[in-house]
Design a protein around this motif. Sequence first.
Motif, PDB file in Angstrom:
ATOM      1  N   ILE A 287       0.857  -1.188   0.000  1.00 19.21           N
ATOM      2  CA  ILE A 287       0.000   0.000   0.000  1.00 19.21           C
ATOM      3  C   ILE A 287       0.890   1.233   0.000  1.00 19.21           C
ATOM      4  CG2 ILE A 287      -1.688   1.332   1.319  1.00 19.21           C
ATOM      5  CD1 ILE A 287      -2.817  -1.195   2.399  1.00 19.21           C
ATOM      6  N   ALA A 288       0.628   2.140  -0.935  1.00 16.99           N
ATOM      7  CA  ALA A 288       1.282   3.444  -0.969  1.00 16.99           C
ATOM      8  C   ALA A 288       0.340   4.477  -0.365  1.00 16.99           C
ATOM      9  CB  ALA A 288       1.661   3.819  -2.402  1.00 16.99           C
ATOM     10  N   ALA A 289       0.862   5.675  -0.105  1.00 16.50           N
ATOM     11  CA  ALA A 289       0.040   6.735   0.472  1.00 16.50           C
ATOM     12  C   ALA A 289      -1.165   7.006  -0.413  1.00 16.50           C
ATOM     13  CB  ALA A 289       0.875   7.996   0.650  1.00 16.50           C
ATOM     14  N   GLY A 290      -2.354   6.972   0.173  1.00 19.78           N
ATOM     15  CA  GLY A 290      -3.584   7.285  -0.547  1.00 19.78           C
ATOM     16  C   GLY A 290      -4.166   6.143  -1.341  1.00 19.78           C
ATOM     17  N   ASP A 291      -3.542   4.965  -1.343  1.00 17.34           N
ATOM     18  CA  ASP A 291      -4.043   3.826  -2.116  1.00 17.34           C
ATOM     19  C   ASP A 291      -5.366   3.307  -1.561  1.00 17.34           C
ATOM     20  OD1 ASP A 291      -2.087   3.752  -3.966  1.00 17.34           O
ATOM     21  OD2 ASP A 291      -1.087   1.947  -3.212  1.00 17.34           O
ATOM     22  N   THR A 292      -6.242   2.867  -2.457  1.00 16.58           N
ATOM     23  CA  THR A 292      -7.424   2.094  -2.096  1.00 16.58           C
ATOM     24  C   THR A 292      -7.327   0.754  -2.808  1.00 16.58           C
ATOM     25  OG1 THR A 292      -8.830   4.040  -1.785  1.00 16.58           O
ATOM     26  CG2 THR A 292      -9.929   1.934  -2.197  1.00 16.58           C
ATOM     27  N   ILE A 293      -7.167  -0.308  -2.030  1.00 16.40           N
ATOM     28  CA  ILE A 293      -7.015  -1.652  -2.590  1.00 16.40           C
ATOM     29  C   ILE A 293      -8.343  -2.381  -2.421  1.00 16.40           C
ATOM     30  CG2 ILE A 293      -5.674  -3.775  -2.545  1.00 16.40           C
ATOM     31  CD1 ILE A 293      -4.020  -1.333  -3.199  1.00 16.40           C
ATOM     32  N   ARG A 294      -8.966  -2.725  -3.538  1.00 20.25           N
ATOM     33  CA  ARG A 294     -10.265  -3.392  -3.505  1.00 20.25           C
ATOM     34  C   ARG A 294     -10.125  -4.860  -3.888  1.00 20.25           C
ATOM     35  NH1 ARG A 294     -13.829   0.843  -3.135  1.00 20.25           N
ATOM     36  NH2 ARG A 294     -13.081   2.863  -3.944  1.00 20.25           N
ATOM     37  N   GLY A 295     -11.161  -5.611  -3.589  1.00 20.69           N
ATOM     38  CA  GLY A 295     -11.219  -6.996  -4.029  1.00 20.69           C
ATOM     39  C   GLY A 295     -10.387  -7.955  -3.207  1.00 20.69           C
ATOM     40  N   ILE A 296     -10.063  -7.599  -1.977  1.00 21.39           N
ATOM     41  CA  ILE A 296      -9.332  -8.522  -1.093  1.00 21.39           C
ATOM     42  C   ILE A 296     -10.398  -9.388  -0.417  1.00 21.39           C
ATOM     43  CG2 ILE A 296      -7.641  -8.740   0.759  1.00 21.39           C
ATOM     44  CD1 ILE A 296      -6.646  -7.437  -1.852  1.00 21.39           C
ATOM     45  N   ASP A 297     -10.815 -10.415  -1.131  1.00 18.77           N
ATOM     46  CA  ASP A 297     -11.979 -11.217  -0.757  1.00 18.77           C
ATOM     47  C   ASP A 297     -11.567 -12.546  -0.128  1.00 18.77           C
ATOM     48  OD1 ASP A 297     -13.469  -9.187  -1.951  1.00 18.77           O
ATOM     49  OD2 ASP A 297     -13.515 -10.234  -3.887  1.00 18.77           O
ATOM     50  N   PHE A 298     -12.512 -13.119   0.638  1.00 19.45           N
ATOM     51  CA  PHE A 298     -12.298 -14.398   1.309  1.00 19.45           C
ATOM     52  C   PHE A 298     -13.534 -15.274   1.146  1.00 19.45           C
ATOM     53  CE2 PHE A 298      -9.676 -11.310   3.433  1.00 19.45           C
ATOM     54  CZ  PHE A 298      -8.482 -11.974   3.684  1.00 19.45           C
ATOM     55  N   ALA A 299     -13.291 -16.575   0.921  1.00 21.51           N
ATOM     56  CA  ALA A 299     -14.365 -17.564   0.945  1.00 21.51           C
ATOM     57  C   ALA A 299     -13.989 -18.580   2.015  1.00 21.51           C
ATOM     58  CB  ALA A 299     -14.525 -18.229  -0.416  1.00 21.51           C
ATOM     59  N   LEU A 300     -14.625 -18.498   3.162  1.00 19.47           N
ATOM     60  CA  LEU A 300     -14.255 -19.324   4.307  1.00 19.47           C
ATOM     61  C   LEU A 300     -15.011 -20.644   4.296  1.00 19.47           C
ATOM     62  CD1 LEU A 300     -14.072 -16.699   7.202  1.00 19.47           C
ATOM     63  CD2 LEU A 300     -12.341 -17.336   5.515  1.00 19.47           C
ATOM     64  N   ALA A 301     -14.282 -21.711   4.503  1.00 21.43           N
ATOM     65  CA  ALA A 301     -14.885 -23.042   4.572  1.00 21.43           C
ATOM     66  C   ALA A 301     -15.276 -23.345   6.015  1.00 21.43           C
ATOM     67  CB  ALA A 301     -13.905 -24.092   4.056  1.00 21.43           C
ATOM     68  N   PRO A 302     -16.358 -24.106   6.199  1.00 23.30           N
ATOM     69  CA  PRO A 302     -16.773 -24.442   7.565  1.00 23.30           C
ATOM     70  C   PRO A 302     -15.752 -25.351   8.236  1.00 23.30           C
ATOM     71  CG  PRO A 302     -18.055 -25.694   5.985  1.00 23.30           C
ATOM     72  CD  PRO A 302     -17.256 -24.700   5.193  1.00 23.30           C
ATOM     73  N   GLY A 303     -15.640 -25.237   9.560  1.00 18.02           N
ATOM     74  CA  GLY A 303     -14.744 -26.075  10.335  1.00 18.02           C
ATOM     75  C   GLY A 303     -15.517 -26.860  11.375  1.00 18.02           C
ATOM     76  N   GLY A 304     -14.940 -27.960  11.799  1.00 13.28           N
ATOM     77  CA  GLY A 304     -15.564 -28.773  12.820  1.00 13.28           C
ATOM     78  C   GLY A 304     -15.052 -28.412  14.204  1.00 13.28           C
ATOM     79  N   ALA A 305     -15.472 -29.182  15.209  1.00 10.66           N
ATOM     80  CA  ALA A 305     -15.097 -28.899  16.594  1.00 10.66           C
ATOM     81  C   ALA A 305     -15.081 -30.191  17.395  1.00 10.66           C
ATOM     82  CB  ALA A 305     -16.038 -27.889  17.227  1.00 10.66           C
ATOM     83  N   ILE A 306     -14.287 -30.190  18.458  1.00  7.91           N
ATOM     84  CA  ILE A 306     -14.232 -31.284  19.420  1.00  7.91           C
ATOM     85  C   ILE A 306     -14.487 -30.690  20.798  1.00  7.91           C
ATOM     86  CG2 ILE A 306     -12.723 -32.984  20.541  1.00  7.91           C
ATOM     87  CD1 ILE A 306     -11.255 -33.273  17.889  1.00  7.91           C
ATOM     88  N   GLY A 307     -15.349 -31.307  21.589  1.00 11.00           N
ATOM     89  CA  GLY A 307     -15.666 -30.788  22.913  1.00 11.00           C
ATOM     90  C   GLY A 307     -15.814 -31.898  23.925  1.00 11.00           C
ATOM     91  N   GLY A 308     -15.725 -31.519  25.195  1.00 13.05           N
ATOM     92  CA  GLY A 308     -15.888 -32.508  26.256  1.00 13.05           C
ATOM     93  C   GLY A 308     -15.609 -31.904  27.612  1.00 13.05           C
ATOM     94  N   MET A 309     -15.215 -32.763  28.564  1.00 11.80           N
ATOM     95  CA  MET A 309     -14.975 -32.349  29.935  1.00 11.80           C
ATOM     96  C   MET A 309     -13.688 -32.994  30.433  1.00 11.80           C
ATOM     97  SD  MET A 309     -17.334 -32.978  33.346  1.00 11.80           S
ATOM     98  CE  MET A 309     -17.002 -34.738  33.306  1.00 11.80           C
ATOM     99  N   VAL A 310     -13.006 -32.294  31.343  1.00 16.88           N
ATOM    100  CA  VAL A 310     -11.830 -32.839  32.021  1.00 16.88           C
ATOM    101  C   VAL A 310     -12.118 -32.819  33.515  1.00 16.88           C
ATOM    102  CG1 VAL A 310      -9.351 -32.663  32.409  1.00 16.88           C
ATOM    103  CG2 VAL A 310     -10.315 -31.951  30.210  1.00 16.88           C
ATOM    104  N   ALA A 311     -11.997 -34.004  34.163  1.00 14.32           N
ATOM    105  CA  ALA A 311     -12.297 -34.127  35.582  1.00 14.32           C
ATOM    106  C   ALA A 311     -11.224 -34.976  36.256  1.00 14.32           C
ATOM    107  CB  ALA A 311     -13.677 -34.755  35.789  1.00 14.32           C
ATOM    108  N   ALA A 312     -11.239 -34.972  37.590  1.00 14.94           N
ATOM    109  CA  ALA A 312     -10.307 -35.788  38.368  1.00 14.94           C
ATOM    110  C   ALA A 312     -10.823 -37.215  38.456  1.00 14.94           C
ATOM    111  CB  ALA A 312     -10.129 -35.207  39.762  1.00 14.94           C
ATOM    112  N   GLU A 313      -9.954 -38.170  38.258  1.00 14.20           N
ATOM    113  CA  GLU A 313     -10.340 -39.574  38.324  1.00 14.20           C
ATOM    114  C   GLU A 313     -10.777 -39.971  39.727  1.00 14.20           C
ATOM    115  OE1 GLU A 313      -8.255 -43.313  36.326  1.00 14.20           O
ATOM    116  OE2 GLU A 313      -7.241 -42.732  38.181  1.00 14.20           O
TER     117      GLU A 313
END
Length: 855
Positions: A287-313
């Motif tokens: 980027i130079a002084a005064g620049d306008t940069i257009r079209g910086i686009d993103f297509a995000l893919a879905p992500g999964g997840a892992i969940g649970g609990m941590v307890a004392a034995e």
Amino acid sequence: MARKMYARVLLLTVALLLAGAALAQQVVVRPHQVTLQPGQGQQFEAQLFDRAGRPVRGVTCTWSVEPSFLGTVTRDGYFIAGPEPGPGRVTASVVLAGVQYRGSADVVVAEARLSGKQLLVEPAEVVLAPGQSQQFTARLMTSRGVTIVPTELRWEVVPTSLGTIASDGLFTAGTVAIAGQVIAQATVDGRLLRGAARVLVSQGANGLITGLVVDARDGSALAGALVTVQCLGPLPWARHDTTDADGSYAVPVLAPGMYVVHACAPGFLPEYYDDAPSLREATPISIAAGDTIRGIDFALAPGGAIGGMVAAEADSLPLPGAHVQAYSPAFPNVRYHAVTDKGGLYIIGSLPRGSYVVEASAAGYKGEFYADAASLRSATLVEVAGSDTTLGIDFFLATSSAITGCVVDEVTGAPIPLAQVCAHAVDGVGRDRDRVATARTDSSGCYALPVRPGTYQVMARADGYADEWYDGVSDRRLATPVVVVADQHTSGIDFRLSAVSAIAGRVTDETGGVPIVGALVTAYQEGPGARCSSARTSEDGSYFIGNLQPGNYLVRAAAPDYLAEWYKEAECVRDATPVAVAAADTVQGVDFTLKRGGSITGSVRSQRTGQPIAGARVEVFSTAGPFSRVAFADSEGTYAVVGLPSGSYLVCASARDHVPVYYDGVLTRIQATPVTVNAPEETSGIDFLLPSRLLDGATIAGRVTDERTGEPLRGVRVFATPVRPGQVYTDLTDGEGSYVLTGLRPGVYIVWAFKTGYLAEFYQDAHSWLEATRITVAAGDSIRGIDFALRPQERGPFMVTGAIASKEGQPVAGAMVLARRGEELVATAVSDENGQYALDELPEGSYTVCAIFPI
């Protein structure tokens, strides 16, 4: 833009590495600034970029945290905030072709709000041109939105080269492009609150980046996605925007430079432009002084997840603060992390499709793999498909050896959160060298301290309280040993801490009784290994030093323009009157009336051009003993060394790319003309013309910072000493902590740094010539990244002085003097041209003092 699959096959040659080293610019750490609650986690990324904005491949980084108590960081950059609030840095270091490069991110572990109050600085973010001004204001805001006018508001600029700020909050930007903070502080109900605003000083910061963020599955807009634009250059600056309902974003006010752009959204895989999964593959945008940069686009893919609990034995109770991580067996260095909440629950999101190893660990418990596996080989893999969340990945951890208990106030019985509990080897010796483990208490005042089976002495300390050894004693020699057996918790190791004391008073001008604002008052506790505490005076000259343990203290007051003084009215420590402090008591009336010192003033100019040399260093040396003072020339080349006792002084001026000169126009100390000072008068006209230094030859450059705060250190003397007899090259760090050693002849050098109040250090982190990393210099080399992080030394009221001479009786200049207490390095000094040295501000104790020199 479908997500690409990357095959990481990397072929490197020595030539490519050397080329990368020559072009390498800096390590970029993302995110560059975060605020976390105690126990929360944050994944950091780091990448070394060259000057063209290209990632330097085939290098790995190591991670560290400063200060160390702020939290922990894993090998892949996952930071877990500790229980103690405060600011700090997470730093990534990369070594390439023998040169070290470092990048940092600012981290704040947030303090719990005091009665719902927080200090806000407005505006919260501002971009200014060099020399431009901005009025800042601060207000206290309650949780109900009520505004309170703060009293005794104090302003600070970090780093100092960012600019200056008046007592009313009017900030004036400095002359160089830099990013930093304007910080406000106010004392509320006896506690210090801080608020900060981000400031960028830059010319032409009017660039703009815009684009869209959509769902990769169907191209629909993603509202609420966070887009971050971060600079790759020397300015640690980033700006953000959140996408609108149509998925659009716009990030304005960007200074000229190279940037990487990152987008993320809940439930989706984060991405860098252009379609890159990591900082290493990101496509930088110019980027130079005064620049306008257009079209910086993103297509995000879905992500999964892992969940649970941590307890004392043992009892199935949840374990808050447990660390859970997931990674593919095929790519074990790419890890995803989470920390369990108060209910022991966790969720690891933004996971690509695949099979994962999941493992959990917690303080005082044995780590394990899912499901109930003791080793990676026997672990059960967890499948993640698309955007699914795989729940029920639970852990029940077996007990390991640990010490547990609680820390409370002796009088009220209230829990003391954030108290530090330390276990020491029962047969250990020396201050803290035998400490084997530490832990902090949680909000309920309880702690778990993992240790190996054995016998320990355990100590607890907290701000505002006296240290205590188990069981209820102040002397370690009387401590009750704590026995720990294998795979069991030794519980009930509790502490009831007593509130400590304080010293208070005023500092005024001896002549007119006018309050002296900003005077530094330091209380040194008598006794070997005792600590010291300091405070600065407020607008009425008053000070308050809290968190003192019972005992006798030697108290000293010092201020610019004034002569330092010990209580009562003593010029030196041996004549000081100790202040007796009882338990839970505040000793009032420890007042000081300071005398104004004399001063030496003049100018520093270039002999060749006659122009002023801004930032030139002027140092005065007493001819009667080991006393010296330093000042730096302003933009007009003028300087003033103030607070000098009456006497005779030698004065030396030095500057980068110039030859040092003693007054009056000579090159050696023995030829110098003494300058007489009669306090409180000014001795003016001590002017200098510095010859230019020949700049032919090789160059070594780097930066020096404070190891504890990460802030740049100005006025550090950096030396390049040849392994074989030859010329020693030296330079002083500027306001950014930077130095440049020029004109070096080919050879092998040892580079080291020294500043009064810090432990001298050889590159890298060595304290002896033999351990120092040698740097080979060839003709025309420009070696950068030779950085130092100096550790502040322990402070005390005493001084050791002496002189170093050769066997022939000649003074030895540039020798390093070390003071050790047992095996522990406590203080360092460097001998001057007369061979004299001073180990200043030493604590009480017995020391072994030695001098070392390379030849």
